[in-house]
Design an enzyme around this catalytic site. Structure first.
Site, short mmCIF file in Angstrom:
data_model
loop_
_atom_site.label_atom_id
_atom_site.label_comp_id
_atom_site.label_asym_id
_atom_site.label_seq_id
_atom_site.Cartn_x
_atom_site.Cartn_y
_atom_site.Cartn_z
N ASP A 47 -2.09 6.64 3.84
CA ASP A 47 -3.43 6.09 3.68
C ASP A 47 -4.08 6.87 2.54
O ASP A 47 -3.54 7.85 2.02
CB ASP A 47 -4.22 6.21 5.00
CG ASP A 47 -5.36 5.20 5.05
OD1 ASP A 47 -5.81 4.86 6.14
OD2 ASP A 47 -5.79 4.74 3.97
C1 GLC Z 1 -8.76 3.07 3.46
C2 GLC Z 1 -8.28 2.59 4.82
C3 GLC Z 1 -7.02 1.76 4.77
C4 GLC Z 1 -6.98 0.99 3.46
C5 GLC Z 1 -6.84 2.01 2.34
C6 GLC Z 1 -6.81 1.33 0.96
O1 GLC Z 1 -9.21 4.38 3.57
O2 GLC Z 1 -8.08 3.57 5.81
O3 GLC Z 1 -7.03 0.89 5.91
O4 GLC Z 1 -5.86 0.10 3.46
O5 GLC Z 1 -7.86 3.00 2.38
O6 GLC Z 1 -8.04 0.74 0.69
#
Ligand code: GLC
Length: 713
Positions: free
Chosen positions: A265
């Protein structure tokens, strides 16, 4: 392409190029601009020009024209001409927005959910995207956490069914096919259980609970063929998921056989240092590679450390090659080596985005996702009543919900517009001041105005809830009630003798006990998407008979949380209210306001005649529409393992069926009871079936069930 083609590419790569292939950045990094739309904290990382020319994937871009140009600009400077992967959060629609996933879970209609995912993929693919960071399948039990909106709810079975449906919808048979995109299931694992519902907080649970509940939906998504998995921010058993070998190596790859790509993430690799399991970027990079974390999203640890880790002998180059090969295999699976632009096409964009077919699909899913929680007969409206409309959601397009990608509020018809279109007349409205983003976190008095403007109304539709920007990521809350002014609006309208029809727009179960008594009807609309205003109007005016059923429990108050139906029994279950020493509170009962699986219809259904075959392999029940309107009910099948080597939930959903019946029509609905449905992970984490007594239960929700006890060998 052949495997050898990929191996030859990797063999020709420098260590720096390998590290960058394992790095995902916002497009602005490549173009040396400030990132426009960030989905996380921003830390400055100093990438060299040459490094950016070999980054492996980009986060969050969109638009066929831009993405064709981006790919072209990138390939022009890429030494090996390896195409970029474009990934983004297409969570519940690209430009046509569907109900939030928590609402979609309430539809109990996996085929419609699959069709919505397929339509979403068609739009996203035309806009040039290759991967969506969806489905989010985190099991949720705590509505204080803002991201419950992204999940399909509290049940492992339902979440698994919906996860597989979304993966099929996005990927089809082959994600390289036109109009398909790769699915990235997230957030692996157990991100939905932060302590106290506080965002990014510690997750701590037994291995047994992890197995019984939280891992199930991710496994279903992997079995459905999800091309990617995203690791979660949280720890599991004190190790961040981003570098957790139990999760990423043992369970995901060894047990489940997942051969795809694992992405962190946002900045998760860097944040292993905040978690204090890595003292330096070198240690962070080493731990994450060795756990099998293939792509680092939005931080520069891999770029800064992998070459050095290999040169110092702390990592073998083969360990890095393993990650790079998986990334190139994904690009190959998407056909990018043959066609780096895949489906990016401005003409297709124009014809697909917000097309009538997708809008009507969104409206149907919105209708099926809404849950009628109370109705004393005031609904459905005939249209001849003197109707008034009030509340902050009465006349706003801000009903798309969080993570609404390229959806635009102005392309969303408001509830007021839809009601007036349907009625063919103006509807008196008052106190419709909408929430403003600038009020985030406060409880602004948006219900200013004069009740006199509704003096002639007999029935007042009151559109209330929480603003969409107070749901989703980084939006935990300790108070789940409507704002004081919204509660006061409902009470005031009741006090002056109005019939009150409350429509709740929210991304989570809110605490509705304080207003329930003053509502003659209560419809949970969630954030219903582009066609949500029309779907609410269709239900209120009886054009659609509501059929949604709750995918997440509504508590009576926040003090009961976490409150969910499939709990363990405990040694002192509350079996009688007179008993003192039982699992209970002294100031509130244990019951939810509305239980999992609950929802009303404009007709009545009866459930009777539960039958279970001698060998316990078949169960069925007779369902009758005993009202005067056609309607759909969701027949729910639950089991309970009465006694086992480890505790088992008092009830577990193991099947459901949407059944449409005309007035007076009866149908016997059957379920097959397999040994697998009755199995579980025992103390040694072995998947096991233990013969014995089981309760078989079927009913319209998790509380009202016909039940019988059988002995199965
Ligand atoms: C965010 C979220 C995740 C998302 C990623 C990219 O922090 O936790 O669900 O896909 O970053 O945007």
């Amino acid at each position: 392409m052949t495997k050898q083609f990929i191996l030859d590419l990797v063999a020709d790569m420098t260590l720096e190029e390998k590290a960058m292939q394992m790095t995902q950045l916002a497009p602005e990094f490549f173009y040396h601009k400030e990132p426009a739309r960030l989905t996380g904290p921003f830390r400055q990382w100093n990438f060299e020009e040459g490094q950016l020319a070999s980054m492996g994937s980009a986060l969050g871009p969109s638009g066929a024209s831009f993405l064709r140009q981006f790919q072209e600009d990138y390939l022009a400077v890429s030494r090996q001409k390896i195409p970029l992967l474009f990934m983004s959060d297409v969570i519940h629609g690209y430009r046509t927005i569907y109900p939030i996933p928590l609402a979609q879970g309430c539809s109990f209609d996996e085929s419609l959910v699959e069709r919505a995912a397929q339509a979403t993929a068609a739009e996203a693919a035309a806009a040039g995207l290759h991967v969506t960071f969806s489905p989010m399948v985190d099991l949720v039990r705590d509505p204080r956490w803002g991201r419950v909106m992204e999940s399909t709810g509290e049940d492992p079975y339902l979440n698994g069914v919906m996860a597989a449906a979304m993966v099929r919808g996005y990927q089809g048979e082959d994600p390289s096919d036109r109009g398909r995109i790769a699915a990235c299931v997230k957030h692996f694992a157990a991100y939905g259980q932060p302590e106290a519902g506080r965002e990014y907080n510690t997750v701590d649970m037994s291995r047994g609970v992890l197995r019984d509940f939280y891992l199930v939906p991710y496994h279903e998504a992997v079995k459905a063929g999800a091309a990617m998995v995203m690791s979660s921010f949280n720890v599991v058993e004190r190790i961040p998921a981003t570098c957790n070998r139990l999760l990423l190596r043992r369970i995901l790859r060894s047990e489940w056989g997942f051969g795809g790509v694992v992405i962190s993430d946002y900045a998760g690799v860097d944040e292993t240092m905040n978690h204090s399991v890595a003292a330096t970027p070198m240690e962070a990079g080493k731990k994450c590679v060795q756990a099998g974390l293939d792509i680092e999203m939005m931080s520069g640890v891999y770029a800064a450390t992998l070459e050095k880790l290999v040169k110092e002998g702390q990592l073998k180059e083969e360990e890095i090659d393993e990650c790079v090969i998986r990334i190139l295999e994904l690009k190959d699976r998407l056909g990018l080596f043959e066609n780096p632009y895949k489906d990016a096409d401005e003409q297709d964009e124009k014809s697909l985005l917000l097309c009538e077919e997708h809008r009507s699909l969104s409206r149907q899913l919105a209708r099926e996702s809404m849950v009628l929680l109370k109705n004393n007969g005031v609904l459905p409206l005939s249209g001849s009543e003197k109707i008034g409309l009030a509340g902050p959601f009465a006349d706003t397009g801000c009903i798309l919900g969080g993570w609404h990608c390229e959806g635009k509020e102005k392309e969303t018809q408001t509830l007021k517009q839809c009601l007036e279109d349907a009625l063919g007349r103006a509807v008196p409205t008052a106190m419709t001041t909408a929430f403003q983003y600038s009020d985030r976190g406060k409880a602004p008095d948006i219900c200013v105005g004069d009740l006199e403007e509704l003096a002639d109304s007999e029935v007042c539709i009151v559109a209330v809830g929480e603003p969409e920007w107070e749901t989703g990521e980084a939006s935990s809350r300790t108070n789940l009630r409507l704002t004081p002014h919204q509660e006061k609006l409902i009470h005031s309208l009741k006090q002056v003798g109005k019939k009150v029809v409350a429509v709740v727009f929210s991304g989570r179960p809110m605490e509705l006990s304080p207003v329930l008594e003053d509502c003659d009807a209560l419809l949970q609309a969630w954030f219903p998407g582009t066609e949500g205003g029309g779907a609410v109007s269709d239900i209120l005016l009886g054009k659609y008979n509501p059929s949604g059923r709750l995918a997440m429990t509504f508590p009576k108050n926040v003090g009961q949380i976490p409150l969910y139906y499939n709990h363990y029994q405990t040694g002192r279950p509350l079996l009688s209210k007179e008993e003192h020493f039982t699992s209970r509170y002294i100031d509130c009962d244990n019951d939810p306001l509305f239980p999992f699986g609950y929802g009303l219809s404009y007709t009545e259904f009866s459930y009777s005649g539960l039958e279970v075959s001698q060998d316990g392999s078949q169960a069925s029940i007779l369902v009758e529409n005993c009202g005067n309107r056609a309607g759909e009910t969701v027949v729910q099948f639950y089991i309970r393992d009465v006694s086992a080597s480890v505790v088992r939930p008092v009830k577990e959903l193991r099947g459901f069926r949407r059944v449409s019946l005309a007035p007076g029509e009866k149908r016997r609905v059957s379920f097959t009871v397999t040994e697998d449905m009755l199995s579980f992970y025992n103390e040694e984490e072995v998947w096991i079936y233990e013969p014995g007594e089981f309760d078989i239960m079927i009913g319209p929700d998790s509380e009202r069930v016909e039940r019988t006890r059988i002995f199965r060998k």
